[in-house]
Design a protein around this motif. Structure first.
Motif, PDB file in Angstrom:
ATOM      1  N   GLN A 195       4.803   6.375   4.388  1.00 58.36           N
ATOM      2  CA  GLN A 195       6.059   6.645   5.082  1.00 58.36           C
ATOM      3  C   GLN A 195       6.283   8.153   5.091  1.00 58.36           C
ATOM      4  N   PRO A 196       5.770   8.837   6.122  1.00 61.17           N
ATOM      5  CA  PRO A 196       5.869  10.293   6.178  1.00 61.17           C
ATOM      6  C   PRO A 196       7.295  10.804   6.366  1.00 61.17           C
ATOM      7  N   SER A 197       8.187   9.970   6.912  1.00 61.06           N
ATOM      8  CA  SER A 197       9.601  10.339   7.065  1.00 61.06           C
ATOM      9  C   SER A 197      10.421   9.054   7.024  1.00 61.06           C
ATOM     10  N   GLU A 229      12.219   7.691   9.174  1.00 65.02           N
ATOM     11  CA  GLU A 229      12.209   6.953  10.439  1.00 65.02           C
ATOM     12  C   GLU A 229      10.814   6.518  10.879  1.00 65.02           C
ATOM     13  N   HIS A 230       9.781   6.925  10.161  1.00 64.83           N
ATOM     14  CA  HIS A 230       8.414   6.628  10.584  1.00 64.83           C
ATOM     15  C   HIS A 230       7.603   6.027   9.442  1.00 64.83           C
TER      16      HIS A 230
END
Length: 147
Positions: free
Chosen positions: A53-55, A57-58
């Motif tokens: 989960q790099p951010s 929302e992503h």
């Protein structure tokens, strides 16, 4: 598919001195040591996945497939990785309440539901990615040979 060149020199191949079963077992241990979940395993074929989960929302899912076949050196391990991209989407909903005896009274309230929506996927083609994987497999082969 127009840019596919089917070159002899490929980053997707690793040669092992082990038999195919032993090479796949080392590949399985290498992936497990890095936090991958083994989804589907057969004697000469395995599939592993790991989520990132790099951010907020992503999210990204990385699937790695290993196929181990006999070769004149022992075994050849073919690897490919598929990266799937997801985005968090919010969907708003509302609901109402009817109270009997008072007539029809609707009290709407908002509720949101977050879902991951697939936005794309691609095969990883960078040679460095596969070199890191094969370096780990090679080092684990060396460790088990020393035992």
């Amino acid at each position: 598919h127009q840019s596919e060149n089917f070159a002899m020199d490929t980053p997707f191949v690793y040669y092992s001195s082990r038999n195919p079963e032993g090479a796949c077992e080392i590949g399985k241990r290498a992936l497990l040591s890095q936090g991958y979940q083994i989804d589907d395993t057969k004697q000469l074929n395995l599939r592993a996945e790991k989520f990132f989960q790099p951010s907020p929302e992503h999210a990204t899912k990385l699937n790695i497939n290993l196929v181990c076949l006999p070769s004149s050196l022992g075994a050849v391990v073919y690897a490919n990785a598929l990266e799937t991209y997801y985005e968090l989407k919010s969907q708003g909903t509302s609901a109402g309440v009817s109270v009997s005896g008072m007539g029809s009274l609707s009290l709407p309230w908002a509720a949101s539901r977050d879902t991951l929506v697939k936005i794309g996927e691609e095969t990883i083609t960078q040679a460095e990615f596969y070199q890191r994987l094969f370096t780990l497999i090679r080092s684990m082969e060396d460790l088990t040979l020393a035992d």
